[in-house]
Scaffold this active site. Structure first.
Site: not given
Ligand code: ZN
Length: 489
Positions: A257, A262, A269, A280, A339, A341, A343
Site C-alpha cells: 500500500k 492519508d 480523520k 501510510d 478513509d 481507501e 483496500r
Molecule cells: Zn484511510
C-alpha cells in the site's frame, strides 16, 4: 560503516569494547580470556542488573582501550536471536552518543549450527540500530550523534560464508533503512512521484525491470478504484511495477500500500496524530526495500512488485461517500467512508497481478486498519492467509528477525457486512465490529483462490516514541522477515 571479523583482540586497534555477558557469568574472567588484563569490575557491587540490552559504560584506567561497554544478555537459557538483535541495537544507541571510531564486539558463545546466523544478525542490528533520520534538522556539532566507522567482530568464524553473512546482514539492514527513510520523509517530499523516482533509481542500481504507470495508463488498464481515491489530490497517482529474476518461474508477487498521505479524504480523520499519516505508504516502502535486498543478494526467484502510490485528500474533485466505483476486475464498490481507501487501491493491484502474472503467491503489506491496532497493539502485526501451509515458514523466519505477528481469521460469515444496497459490495463493514477482518475479507474477494498473505502493519510500521533499541518513526516491519522467508522458499 565497516564491519569485519577479527580473530585476535590484541592485534586489533580499537577504542571501545562491547562486552556482552549472561547473568551469573564472571565478567572479569571473560575480559581476561580475550584481553589478558584485569578488569576491576563494578559488578561486585551488584549495581548492574543483567537484563537483555542493559548497558553500562566503564572507563578503565591506563589500559588500552579506555572504554568498555558492558552489555547485558539476561539469562543464558532464554537467549535467542531476538534477544541478540535487541541487545545489539541497544548497544548501538549507547555508542551513538560517544566519540568512538573503532569498536570491538565480542560475540557471545552460541550453538555452532547458528553461529553464522548470529553473525548476519549482528551486522543487520548494527546497521539498523545506527539509523537516524535528521536531515531536516540543524544540529550543533555537540548535538550531532556520530556512528563509529569500524566494527570488529571477535569471532572464530572465518572464510567465505562468514563474510557473506556479514554482507547480507548489512545489505538487508541498509534496505530496511531505505524503507524507514521513505516512511519518515514528510508527505510534501515523499509524494507518489518521489516513490516512483526511488523505484527507478533502485532498479538501475540493482538492474531489474521497472515501469511506472501514469494516470492515463491506470485509466486504460481500468483500475477505477485507484483513480477514484487519487482524484482528490493534485499529486498524480503512480502505479509502480517491478520485476526481478527468472521469468520462467511463476512469480511471487509483492504488493504494498502506497498512500503517501492519508487524510481520510472527505471522511476526514481526527487531527490528533494526523501528521503520522505520512507513513501510510509503509507497505509500499517495504516492497521497494525487499526488491533492493532480494536483487542485491541475487535470490534465485521470480519476483513482481506492485505499489499503487496515491495521496488521499479531500477537495472539490475528491470521491464522496455514496459514490460507486468500478474495480479493475469489473466489480462495483460503494464508498461508505473515503478513509477506507487502502483496500481499494490494493484491490486493483491484486486484480492486476492476477490478470498479468499468474502469481504462485501474493504477499501484501498494508497499514490497513485502526482496528488491528485496537486488537493487537504495536508489537504484533495482523497476519491473514488463505494458505495455512505458509504460516510455519513465516513463524520460523520471525524467530530470526523478531518481527512478531498474530494470525487472525478470514471468518466467512462476516462477509455479509460488506453487502451493499447499491453496488456489488461496500468498502467497510459495520463500525466497531471486526474491522481488521472485514478489511481482509474485502481483499480476499479480489484474491480468490490465489495463495495470499495479508500483513496488516498499521500498528507495527511506526513507533511514536523512541525506544532504547529503536529510533522513533518508521520501522520497516516485514523487510527482514520477508527476506528470510524468500531465502528459504
Ligand atoms: Zn484511510
Amino acid at each position: 560503516m565497516n564491519i569485519q571479523i577479527v580473530s585476535d583482540a590484541k592485534k586489533t586497534k580499537h577504542d571501545l569494547i562491547v562486552l556482552p555477558f549472561f547473568q551469573g557469568q564472571d565478567i572479569a574472567g571473560i575480559y581476561k580470556k580475550y584481553f589478558g588484563g584485569t578488569l576491576t569490575s563494578p559488578l561486585s557491587s551488584r549495581d548492574f542488573k543483567n537484563k537483555i540490552g542493559r548497558t553500562q559504560l566503564l572507563y578503565t584506567a591506563g589500559d588500552v582501550p579506555s572504554r568498555i561497554l558492558l552489555l547485558g544478555l539476561g539469562e543464558q537459557s532464554k537467549f535467542s536471536f531476538a534477544a541478540w538483535r535487541l541487545a545489539v541495537q541497544t548497544a548501538m544507541t549507547a555508542l551513538l552518543g560517544l566519540n568512538v571510531e573503532n569498536v570491538l564486539i565480542v560475540m557471545p558463545v552460541v550453538k555452532a549450527s547458528e553461529a553464522t546466523r548470529y553473525l548476519e544478525l549482528t551486522a543487520f542490528a548494527l546497521t539498523f540500530g545506527a539509523y537516524q533520520f535528521d536531515q531536516y534538522q540543524h544540529a550543533t556539532p555537540d548535538e550531532k550523534k556520530t556512528v563509529p566507522n569500524n566494527f570488529y567482530i571477535l569471532s572464530k568464524l572465518k572464510g567465505r560464508s562468514a563474510n557473506e553473512a556479514l554482507a547480507a546482514g548489512q545489505l538487508i539492514g541498509n534496505s530496511a533503512n531505505e524503507a524507514r527513510d521513505l516512511g519518515n520523509h514528510p508527505a510534501n517530499i515523499a509524494t507518489p512521484s518521489h516513490l516512483a523516482a526511488h523505484a527507478i533509481a533502485l532498479s538501475k542500481k540493482h538492474k531489474f525491470f521497472c515501469r511506472i504507470m501514469n494516470r492515463e495508463d491506470i485509466k486504460k488498464e481500468g483500475m477505477g478504484l485507484i483513480l477514484g481515491i487519487a482524484q482528490g489530490s493534485s499529486e498524480p497517482a503512480k502505479f509502480i511495477i517491478l520485476e526481478y529474476g527468472d521469468k520462467k518461474q511463476p512469480p511471487v508477487v509483492l504488493i504494498g500500500k502506497g498512500l503517501t498521505f492519508d487524510s481520510g479524504g472527505v471522511s476526514i480523520k481526527p487531527s490528533d496524530k494526523m501528521e503520522e499519516m505520512k507513513y501510510d505508504m509503509a507497505g509500499g516502502a517495504d516492497v521497494l526495500a525487499i526488491f533492493g535486498a532480494a536483487a542485491g543478494l541475487k535470490l534465485p526467484l521470480h519476483l513482481i512488485g506492485l505499489v499503487p502510490a496515491v495521496e488521499n485528500l479531500p477537495s472539490g474533485t475528491a470521491s464522496r461517500p455514496g459514490d460507486v466505483l468500478t474495480a479493475h476486475n469489473g466489480q462495483t464498490v460503494e464508498i461508505i467512508t473515503t478513509d477506507a481507501e487502502g483496500r481499494m487501491v490494493l484491490a486493483d493491484a491484486i486484480s492486476f497481478a492476477k490478470k498479468h502474472y499468474n502469481p504462485k503467491l501474493i504477499l501484501e503489506y498494508s497499514t490497513l486498519t485502526g482496528a488491528v491496532v485496537a486488537a493487537l497493539g504495536n508489537q504484533l502485526t495482523g497476519f491473514f492467509t488463505n494458505t495455512p501451509a505458509v504460516v510455519k515458514n513465516f513463524s520460523d523466519a520471525a524467530k530470526l528477525t523478531d518481527e512478531k505477528f498474530w494470525m487472525l481469521p478470514l471468518e466467512d460469515s462476516y462477509k455479509d457486512q460488506l453487502k451493499s444496497q447499491f453496488a456489488d459490495m461496500k468498502n467497510v463493514g459495520e463500525r466497531g465490529s471486526a474491522g481488521a477482518i472485514t478489511a481482509a475479507l474485502f481483499l480476499q474477494n479480489f484474491v480468490g483462490e490465489t495463495p495470499w498473505v495479508h500483513f496488516d502493519i498499521a500498528g507495527t510500521a511506526w513507533t511514536t516514541q523512541p525506544k532504547p533499541h529503536l529510533a522513533a518513526g518508521a520501522t520497516a516491519w516485514g523487510v527482514y522477515l520477508t527476506m528470510e522467508f524468500l531465502r528459504n522458499l
